[in-house]
Enzyme design. Structure first.
Site, mmCIF file in Angstrom:
data_model
loop_
_atom_site.group_PDB
_atom_site.id
_atom_site.type_symbol
_atom_site.label_atom_id
_atom_site.label_comp_id
_atom_site.label_asym_id
_atom_site.label_seq_id
_atom_site.Cartn_x
_atom_site.Cartn_y
_atom_site.Cartn_z
ATOM 1 N N ASP A 263 -12.274 -8.455 4.886
ATOM 2 C CA ASP A 263 -13.654 -8.530 4.346
ATOM 3 C C ASP A 263 -14.253 -10.022 3.974
ATOM 4 O O ASP A 263 -15.492 -10.097 4.437
ATOM 5 C CB ASP A 263 -13.543 -7.968 2.807
ATOM 6 C CG ASP A 263 -13.738 -6.716 2.537
ATOM 7 O OD1 ASP A 263 -13.527 -5.920 3.394
ATOM 8 O OD2 ASP A 263 -14.501 -6.336 1.525
ATOM 9 N N TYR B 3 0.918 -1.164 0.080
ATOM 10 C CA TYR B 3 -0.022 -0.020 -0.041
ATOM 11 C C TYR B 3 0.721 1.297 0.047
ATOM 12 O O TYR B 3 0.472 2.408 -0.496
ATOM 13 C CB TYR B 3 -0.996 -0.120 1.193
ATOM 14 C CG TYR B 3 -2.276 -0.380 0.963
ATOM 15 C CD1 TYR B 3 -2.284 -2.028 0.930
ATOM 16 C CD2 TYR B 3 -3.503 0.282 1.258
ATOM 17 C CE1 TYR B 3 -3.397 -2.595 0.675
ATOM 18 C CE2 TYR B 3 -4.664 -0.272 1.088
ATOM 19 C CZ TYR B 3 -4.609 -1.802 0.981
ATOM 20 O OH TYR B 3 -5.993 -2.378 0.690
ATOM 21 N N ASP C 208 -6.234 -6.565 4.392
ATOM 22 C CA ASP C 208 -7.608 -5.966 3.637
ATOM 23 C C ASP C 208 -8.646 -7.054 3.227
ATOM 24 O O ASP C 208 -9.721 -6.822 3.379
ATOM 25 C CB ASP C 208 -7.015 -5.003 2.553
ATOM 26 C CG ASP C 208 -8.207 -4.472 1.786
ATOM 27 O OD1 ASP C 208 -9.068 -3.771 2.416
ATOM 28 O OD2 ASP C 208 -8.110 -4.462 0.619
ATOM 29 N N ASP D 183 -3.102 -18.051 1.416
ATOM 30 C CA ASP D 183 -4.087 -18.759 0.715
ATOM 31 C C ASP D 183 -4.774 -19.744 1.729
ATOM 32 O O ASP D 183 -6.084 -19.953 1.466
ATOM 33 C CB ASP D 183 -3.482 -19.423 -0.414
ATOM 34 C CG ASP D 183 -2.207 -20.277 -0.186
ATOM 35 O OD1 ASP D 183 -1.690 -20.228 0.623
ATOM 36 O OD2 ASP D 183 -1.784 -20.956 -1.365
HETATM 37 C C1 IPM Z 1 -10.421 -0.824 3.915
HETATM 38 C C2 IPM Z 1 -10.583 -0.291 2.459
HETATM 39 C C3 IPM Z 1 -9.443 0.609 2.335
HETATM 40 C C4 IPM Z 1 -8.194 -0.138 2.249
HETATM 41 C C5 IPM Z 1 -9.718 1.570 1.187
HETATM 42 C C6 IPM Z 1 -11.020 2.349 1.077
HETATM 43 C C7 IPM Z 1 -8.383 2.482 0.930
HETATM 44 O O1 IPM Z 1 -10.653 -1.267 1.878
HETATM 45 O O2 IPM Z 1 -10.296 -0.165 4.897
HETATM 46 O O3 IPM Z 1 -10.316 -1.886 4.140
HETATM 47 O O4 IPM Z 1 -7.812 -0.861 1.380
HETATM 48 O O5 IPM Z 1 -7.639 -0.055 3.248
HETATM 49 MG MG MG Z 2 -10.923 -3.219 2.616
#
Ligand code: IPM
Ligand code: MG
Length: 359
Positions: free
Chosen positions: A250, A135, A246, A222
């Protein structure tokens, strides 16, 4: 106690309004000041993170953040895109430690896309390093100007890097967090392919030697992605880098029923923090009043606990959220088939009512 309130884009203003409502219902005195961020700030000032917003965030004791981003900004030069606001805040404030708990509330077991028995009682904590990794490496590509001009070449790259001190400090955070839980840390890497993550694995192993009471295991990313949907309860604390964190956070969010339930805290070395839902700005449902505000309300609870020294008030909010779920309040994202749903504001009102009823 001063709180910077940064609603941002999409559903940001709707969900943050409900968290502010809940904070105001506590008998604590806060000073709250709002500022634009992301696309909303770009519209008024030409930059997603104007100095005025950054300075407010720096001066505050804590930051309550909504979400940023909208497809309509996808063609902007990268430094002007809404996402740069949250990345800039993380970097400028040194918010390296991102806590993303994934808890499956009893009433929402059926909202998960996994079988109820796999997620019932789930309580895992993902600790994501937030200011390093690919990042914040060197980008080169079509939306990044190099020496003032865009290369336009048919090649692009980003560099992945971590330094020993960056890994050490996040590892300490993870082991200390595990001590307050089930005392198990899983470090997620890709050491079989990437040098960055060989260093990661080595350093986490070294730091782990200072915590003999905490069990450490290592897992390739993975495999971790697979285990999260196969047997998520095998995890307690997961510590990983920015990119893998990240993605895995999710993924973990859906175990809990909805990403609309997941709060997060991003802390620096002084425990100053930015608190935001784990979900994004959801422009597709913005303005409809249907977004789930619970992730943001739970983020406000984390803010009270981690940055403002108000653990009792944080407990009260978390209890109130459990109460409204038990009472049957559901936004669309967590509703059982055929169940009656409430909108964003009604859900916020229900939490306030539950708080008030605590006496
Ligand atoms: C998160 C989001 C952010 C990230 C984006 C909006 C830059 O996906 O906070 O997980 O990738 O960190
Ligand atoms: Mg994210």
């Amino acid at each position: 106690m001063k709180i910077a309130v940064l609603p941002g884009d999409g559903i940001g203003s709707e969900i943050v309004a409900e968290a502010v409502k809940v904070l105001k219902a506590l008998d604590l005195s806060f000073e709250m000041e709002e500022a634009p961020v992301g696309g909303a700030a770009y519209e008024v000032s030409g930059h997603p993170l104007p100095d005025s917003t950054l300075n407010l965030a720096k001066a505050a004791d804590a930051i309550l953040f909504g979400a940023v981003g909208d497809w309509k900004y996808d063609t902007l030069d990268r430094p002007l895109r809404p996402e740069q606001a949250i990345l800039g805040l993380r970097k400028h404030l040194g918010l390296f430690a991102n806590f993303r708990p994934a808890i499956c509330y009893e009433q929402l077991t059926h909202a998960s896309s996994l079988k109820p028995e796999l997620v019932a009682g789930l309580d895992i904590l993902i600790i994501r390093e937030l200011t390093g990794d690919i990042y914040f490496g060197q980008p080169r590509g079509r939306r990044v100007a190099t020496d003032g001009h865009f290369p336009g070449a048919e090649e692009a790259f980003d560099t992945m890097r971590y330094s020993r001190p960056e890994i050490e400090r996040i590892a300490h955070v993870a082991f200390q967090a595990a001590r307050l839980r089930d005392k198990r840390v899983t470090s997620v890497d890709k050491a079989n392919v990437l040098e960055t993550f060989q260093l990661w694995k080595d350093v986490v192993t070294e730091v782990g030697q200072h915590y003999p009471d905490v069990a450490l295991d290592h897992m390739y990313v993975d495999n971790a992605a697979m285990q999260l949907v196969r047997a998520p309860k095998r995890f307690d604390v997961i510590v990983t880098g920015n990119m893998f964190g990240d993605i895995l956070s999710d993924e973990a969010s859906m175990l809990t029923g909805s990403i609309g339930m997941l709060p997060s805290a991003s802390l620096n070395a002084q425990n100053k923090g930015l608190y935001e839902p784990s979900h994004g700005s959801a422009p597709d449902i913005a303005g409809k009043g249907i977004a789930n505000p619970l992730a943001t309300i739970l983020s406000a609870a984390m803010m009270l606990r981690f940055s403002l020294g108000q653990a009792a008030a944080a407990d009260r909010i978390e209890q109130a959220v459990k109460t409204v779920l038990a009472q049957g309040f559901r936004t669309v994202d967590i509703a059982e088939a055929g169940a009656k749903t409430v909108g964003t504001a009604a859900m916020g009102d229900a939490v306030v009512a539950a708080l008030t009823a605590q006496g």
